[in-house]
Design an enzyme around this catalytic site. Structure first.
Site, PDB file in Angstrom:
ATOM      1  N   PHE A 135       0.848  -1.194   0.000  1.00  0.00           N
ATOM      2  CA  PHE A 135       0.000   0.000   0.000  1.00  0.00           C
ATOM      3  C   PHE A 135       0.883   1.242   0.000  1.00  0.00           C
ATOM      4  CE2 PHE A 135      -2.372   3.495   1.840  1.00  0.00           C
ATOM      5  CZ  PHE A 135      -3.540   3.450   1.095  1.00  0.00           C
ATOM      6  N   ASP A 220       9.255   2.757   1.807  1.00  0.00           N
ATOM      7  CA  ASP A 220       8.057   3.511   2.188  1.00  0.00           C
ATOM      8  C   ASP A 220       7.864   3.306   3.690  1.00  0.00           C
ATOM      9  OD1 ASP A 220       5.535   4.376   2.865  1.00  0.00           O
ATOM     10  OD2 ASP A 220       4.522   3.522   1.115  1.00  0.00           O
ATOM     11  N   LYS A 249       2.148   9.879   8.157  1.00  0.00           N
ATOM     12  CA  LYS A 249       1.476   9.484   9.396  1.00  0.00           C
ATOM     13  C   LYS A 249       2.135  10.114  10.649  1.00  0.00           C
ATOM     14  CE  LYS A 249      -1.158   5.674   7.676  1.00  0.00           C
ATOM     15  NZ  LYS A 249      -0.737   4.980   6.449  1.00  0.00           N
TER      16      LYS A 249
HETATM   17  C1  LIG Z   1      -0.980   5.304   4.990  1.00  0.00           C
HETATM   18  C2  LIG Z   1       0.095   4.906   4.040  1.00  0.00           C
HETATM   19  C3  LIG Z   1       0.320   5.614   2.851  1.00  0.00           C
HETATM   20  C4  LIG Z   1      -0.578   6.732   2.380  1.00  0.00           C
HETATM   21  O1  LIG Z   1      -0.536   7.840   3.233  1.00  0.00           O
HETATM   22  P1  LIG Z   1      -1.677   8.961   3.094  1.00  0.00           P
HETATM   23  O2  LIG Z   1      -1.252  10.012   4.072  1.00  0.00           O
HETATM   24  O3  LIG Z   1      -2.969   8.311   3.432  1.00  0.00           O
HETATM   25  O4  LIG Z   1      -1.639   9.441   1.701  1.00  0.00           O
HETATM   26  C5  LIG Z   1       1.375   5.229   2.064  1.00  0.00           C
HETATM   27  N1  LIG Z   1       2.181   4.221   2.406  1.00  0.00           N
HETATM   28  C6  LIG Z   1       1.996   3.508   3.541  1.00  0.00           C
HETATM   29  C7  LIG Z   1       2.932   2.406   3.871  1.00  0.00           C
HETATM   30  C8  LIG Z   1       0.939   3.821   4.391  1.00  0.00           C
HETATM   31  O5  LIG Z   1       0.727   3.107   5.488  1.00  0.00           O
END
Ligand SMILES: *Cc1c(COP(=O)(O)O)cnc(C)c1O
Length: 402
Positions: A135, A220, A249
């Site tokens: 994700f 990420d 986050k």
């Molecule tokens: C939550 C998340 C995202 C996306 O972040 P947003 O602030 O919702 O755009 C991307 N990568 C990972 C691993 C995430 O947990």
């Protein structure tokens, strides 16, 4: 006060099924609804409130900065952005930072940077190998980079150039490397997929493969970064040095802040390649600075590790007691495998009992409490969870009787 606020009637797009609750305030590990009912919050804004709800450090930073300078424009330097970038680069293997407003936006930036590097230094290579079930966000490119089942057809056509490998299967990555490959991108722990950790062997072999094939290694860390997994950044636990990292986050302590970090050798945006009106604004960077200072206090991260071990231990004994499945994860990003598809039901029942939980899959629960949670709070949540799951199992047992 007991109005129905269900999303069917609210003038807010129903992008997710919401309960009719309206939360009025938050304090530390707790949220309070309109009737002042208290909920222990193990979702924490989706792992964003790393210091809990409305922590003094964040409120104070917002207040002070709001009274000083909110936004001089991204075309000028500002003090909080400079200080936050300095703190981030001093405490990581990266040299330069681009601030953005969401995890998806930081990942879009990482994708653009890798493609720019491919244009300048690798004969136009543009493909980024990403992982199934990954994700990376909800923009078109980050949805295409993600490996969420069904997302390849939603909003088709996809953005091209994201061949999918399997997490923890180096050969599946190696098989996709070709002349068009610019980078490999993965999450140290796949959070949305249900807290699936990358193994150290996989991460180390991917890092070696990237060196050998001259590919950029992109982590990420939107979910795993900023103390969530017990170290400041999760990559530290693998002894590798990525080329690019994204944060989101937790870095904003609940406010919209994200960051793209890169090592100097590969940081190759030209003026005009990247930007954004709100990117690096001092109001939110001041919050990021306050959050980072809290995380870097000498006792903070050791305490996250200790609390994470305690939480995992309590979950394990709950799981053993009820005959459930595996407990996974690092630090305070944990999951419990239920061995049956009752996770959504458990979330609803727990909420009624005053505990907020997340179910990333129908058979698993994810826990993302505030990083400064106490043992007492964990004990309280485990008690509620034990009651709720015992009740579900008891009903299951009665239903099974012919
Ligand atoms: C939550 C998340 C995202 C996306 O972040 P947003 O602030 O919702 O755009 C991307 N990568 C990972 C691993 C995430 O947990």
């Amino acid at each position: 006060m007991n109005q129905d606020h269900s999303s069917c009637y609210a003038p807010i797009m129903p992008i997710t099924p919401r309960p009719s609750l309206v939360f009025e305030r938050g304090q530390g590990s707790y949220l309070f609804d309109g009737e002042d009912r208290r909920y222990l919050d193990w979702v924490q804004g989706w792992a964003v409130n790393c210091l809990g709800h409305s922590p003094a450090a964040v409120a104070e930073a917002l207040n002070r900065q709001a009274n000083t300078l909110i936004n001089p424009s991204p075309a000028f330097y500002n003090r909080p952005a400079l200080e936050l970038a300095t703190l981030l680069t001093k405490n990581s293997v990266f040299d330069e930072v681009f601030f953005a407003n969401s995890g998806a936006e930081a990942n879009e930036g990482a994708i653009k940077l890798a493609r720019r590097w491919g244009q300048k230094h690798k004969n136009g290579a543009y493909q980024i190998i990403t992982m199934k079930n990954a994700f990376h966000g909800r923009t078109l490119a980050t949805m295409s980079a993600s490996g969420k089942p069904g997302w390849d057809r939603l909003f088709a056509p996809q953005v091209d150039g994201f061949p999918k490998a399997l997490l923890n299967d180096v050969d599946s990555v190696r098989a996709l490397v070709g002349p068009e490959t610019a980078a490999v991108m993965f999450e140290p722990v796949q959070g949305e997929a249900g807290v699936i950790p990358a193994t150290p062997a996989f991460v180390q072999e991917i890092a070696a493969l990237c060196k050998q094939e001259r590919l950029l290694l992109i982590v990420d860390e939107v979910q795993t970064g900023c103390g969530r997994t017990g170290t400041l950044f999760a990559y530290e636990q693998f002894g590798v040095e990525p080329d690019i990292m994204t944060l989101g986050k937790g870095i904003g302590g609940g406010t919209p802040l994200s960051a793209l970090l890169a090592r100097r050798e590969i940081s190759c945006f030209d003026p005009g390649d990247q930007g954004g009106t709100f990117c690096g604004n001092p109001l939110i960077c001041a919050v990021g600075l306050a959050v980072m200072q809290a995380l870097l206090a000498p006792e903070f991260l050791p305490r996250v590790r200790e609390t994470g071990l305690y939480f995992a231990e309590r979950l394990t004994s709950l799981s053993n007691g009820l005959g459930l499945g595996e407990v996974r994860g690092n630090g305070l990003l944990l999951a419990l495998e239920l061995g049956r598809e009752c996770a959504y039901d458990a979330v609803i029942r727990a909420r009624k009992a005053g505990l907020l939980l997340n179910a990333p899959r129908a058979h698993s629960l994810r826990f993302m409490p505030a990083l400064n949670s106490t043992h007492e709070e964990i004990d309280e949540g485990i008690r509620i969870l034990d009651d709720v799951l015992s009740e579900i199992l008891a009903e299951e047992a009665t239903a099974d009787v012919p």
